[in-house]
Design an enzyme around this catalytic site. Structure first.
Site, PDB file in Angstrom:
ATOM      1  NE  ARG A 271      13.901  13.953 -28.465  1.00 43.60           N
ATOM      2  CZ  ARG A 271      14.793  14.922 -28.574  1.00 43.60           C
ATOM      3  NH1 ARG A 271      14.381  16.174 -28.768  1.00 43.60           N
ATOM      4  NH2 ARG A 271      16.074  14.675 -28.492  1.00 43.60           N
TER       5      ARG A 271
ATOM      6  N   GLY B   3      14.844   9.784 -22.377  1.00 44.55           N
ATOM      7  CA  GLY B   3      16.247  10.093 -22.608  1.00 44.55           C
ATOM      8  C   GLY B   3      16.797  11.031 -21.544  1.00 44.55           C
TER       9      GLY B   3
ATOM     10  NE  ARG C 206       3.622  -4.813   5.397  1.00 41.15           N
ATOM     11  CZ  ARG C 206       3.971  -5.774   6.252  1.00 41.15           C
ATOM     12  NH1 ARG C 206       3.144  -6.798   6.470  1.00 41.15           N
ATOM     13  NH2 ARG C 206       5.131  -5.709   6.883  1.00 41.15           N
TER      14      ARG C 206
ATOM     15  CG  HIS D 165      15.595  -4.793  16.635  1.00 35.56           C
ATOM     16  ND1 HIS D 165      16.328  -4.066  17.553  1.00 35.56           N
ATOM     17  CD2 HIS D 165      15.940  -6.095  16.807  1.00 35.56           C
ATOM     18  CE1 HIS D 165      17.082  -4.893  18.264  1.00 35.56           C
ATOM     19  NE2 HIS D 165      16.867  -6.123  17.827  1.00 35.56           N
TER      20      HIS D 165
ATOM     21  CG  LEU E 134       7.133  -1.706  14.319  1.00 41.94           C
ATOM     22  CD1 LEU E 134       6.799  -2.291  15.698  1.00 41.94           C
ATOM     23  CD2 LEU E 134       6.296  -2.384  13.231  1.00 41.94           C
ATOM     24  CB  THR E 135      11.374   0.951  11.904  1.00 37.56           C
ATOM     25  OG1 THR E 135      10.482   0.262  11.046  1.00 37.56           O
ATOM     26  CG2 THR E 135      12.798   0.712  11.449  1.00 37.56           C
TER      27      THR E 135
ATOM     28  N   GLY F  73      -1.139  -5.646  12.339  1.00 30.83           N
ATOM     29  CA  GLY F  73      -2.477  -5.360  11.828  1.00 30.83           C
ATOM     30  C   GLY F  73      -2.548  -3.989  11.179  1.00 30.83           C
TER      31      GLY F  73
ATOM     32  CG  HIS G 267      10.818  -6.247  -3.748  1.00 29.14           C
ATOM     33  ND1 HIS G 267       9.554  -5.820  -4.080  1.00 29.14           N
ATOM     34  CD2 HIS G 267      11.291  -6.895  -4.854  1.00 29.14           C
ATOM     35  CE1 HIS G 267       9.271  -6.182  -5.325  1.00 29.14           C
ATOM     36  NE2 HIS G 267      10.302  -6.835  -5.809  1.00 29.14           N
TER      37      HIS G 267
ATOM     38  CD  GLU H 163       4.205   1.105   5.971  1.00 28.99           C
ATOM     39  OE1 GLU H 163       3.990   0.236   6.838  1.00 28.99           O
ATOM     40  OE2 GLU H 163       4.035   2.310   6.170  1.00 28.99           O
TER      41      GLU H 163
END
Length: 392
Positions: A276, A347, A251, A143, A138-139, A245, A374, A371
């Site tokens: 630790r 750490g 997702r 686009h 798709l990608t 869909g 954010h 997908e």
């Protein structure tokens, strides 16, 4: 070789909400990850190499298309079982879960939902077993968040179509035998096509140089006058609702998967903090470390409850794509934050391959973007609650 001693956090006794079958499925996948994935995945990630051996194993385990009916080779399972599978796989590695998500939600699902009976019987059993690996196109280079602007297109020519264009950031592409590709027809309508490796003009260049999802195979799909038989057109859908869909299903799996990564980071940080010793006592005894751990567990618990509720809505057919977007965004955000906090607790050891945390951090930087990014998922929620489209 590292020994996987993971124990799952369940602060709100969520196990009481799962059926015995769901818990058995989760334990089966968890044990597989402990035995087959955890001991070797770091080495594959360090080498940026895809562990091909997992494909038939995931097929045999039922992780490919678990919600697809059994008559087509799927598991015929509910969505909570599917989610638990993805949670356990991503606890091992996001790339492993991606392999399964793409196969089940982005390749098998569109063939099942939009394909002809002949297409279902030809492709689904081999994809379900892992005999064939699939990918989803798709990608495009120009686009991503706006797939409606895609340039890939096909024209009718005799008894076949001629496809031109390209796709990028395609998981599984370098190893896939089958690709479900979305392109525009001569009328500008988005349609789905099933491509097979070996079709003239169809190539899948490998994407290299990734700092994230290093144990996942990523590539491009390039179409140079590819002849596609007319019977390979998915007849059951037109427009963006087809690929969208599929993305809703994927997702949903990510929402569970990202929580698996968060759970692994939390477990690692908790165990490390208890072992630790600094200033004469375990660092788990210091307030700041306890604050980090308590907040990690709180966010994991909230995400677990959201995912469980979403799974019940998926199973009764009432879940909305917007709800899935919220769950995917939430899980990715809490997982990324938990991974970074876990790295702080460890750490300097947190950046080494001796522990899983840094690999999860790097992987989640992709999971939080693919997908649907954010920010895009935030705008999907915003549009749903205000009725105002902020995309345009």
């Amino acid at each position: 070789m590292p020994i996987d001693q993971f124990r799952s956090p369940d602060y709100f006794a969520l196990d009481e909400l799962f059926t015995e079958e769901q818990k058995l499925i989760r334990e089966t996948v968890r044990n597989y990850v402990k035995k087959e994935i955890s001991p070797v995945i770091e080495a594959y990630a360090q080498k940026a190499e895809f562990p091909e051996f997992i494909v038939p194993q995931l097929g045999a385990l039922g992780c490919f298309g678990p919600t697809i009916p059994e008559v087509y080779g799927g598991g015929g399972l509910d969505h909570i079982s599917y989610g638990l599978m993805m949670q356990e796989l991503e606890r091992g590695d996001s790339g492993v879960r991606s392999t399964a998500s793409v196969q089940g939600s982005l390749v098998m699902y569109p063939i099942f939902a939009y394909g002809s009976e002949e297409q279902k019987r030809k492709y689904l059993p081999k994809l379900a077993s892992g005999e064939w690996l699939g990918c989803f196109g798709l990608t495009e280079p120009d686009h991503g968040s706006d797939p409606g602007g895609m340039l890939s297109h096909f024209s009718e020519e005799g008894d076949h179509y001629i496809l031109n264009g390209s796709k990028m950031w395609i998981s599984n592409a370098p190893y896939a035998q089958v690709a479900v590709v979305w392109a525009k027809d001569d009328a500008g309508e988005i349609r789905g096509l099933i491509l097979e490796r070996g079709m003239p003009g169809f190539t899948t260049p490998h994407t290299t140089g990734k700092w994230s999802l290093r144990a996942s195979a990523t590539g491009e799909l390039v179409f140079d006058n590819v002849p596609v038989p007319k019977e390979n057109l998915l007849p059951g859908v037109k427009g963006l609702k087809g690929p969208l869909g599929c993305l809703t299903k994927a997702r949903y799996g990510i929402a569970w998967g990202a929580v698996g990564a968060a759970m692994d980071c939390y477990h690692t940080a908790l165990q490390y903090s208890l072992e630790r010793v600094q200033f004469g006592k375990p660092i788990a005894s210091f307030q700041l470390q306890q604050k980090k751990l308590a907040e990690m567990l709180t966010e994991i618990t909230k995400a677990q409850l959201m995912n469980w509720r979403l799974g019940t809505l998926m199973d009764n057919g009432s879940a909305t794509p917007q709800q899935v977007s919220m769950a995917k965004r939430n899980a990715c955000e809490i997982a990324a934050n938990i991974a970074r906090e876990a790295r702080q607790i460890l750490g300097g050891m947190g950046i080494t391959g001796e522990y899983t945390v840094m690999r999860h951090i790097m992987n989640l930087e992709s999971v939080i973007t693919y997908e649907g990014t954010h920010d895009i998922h935030l705008l999907i929620t915003g549009m749903d609650i205000t009725g105002i489209n902020a995309f345009k």
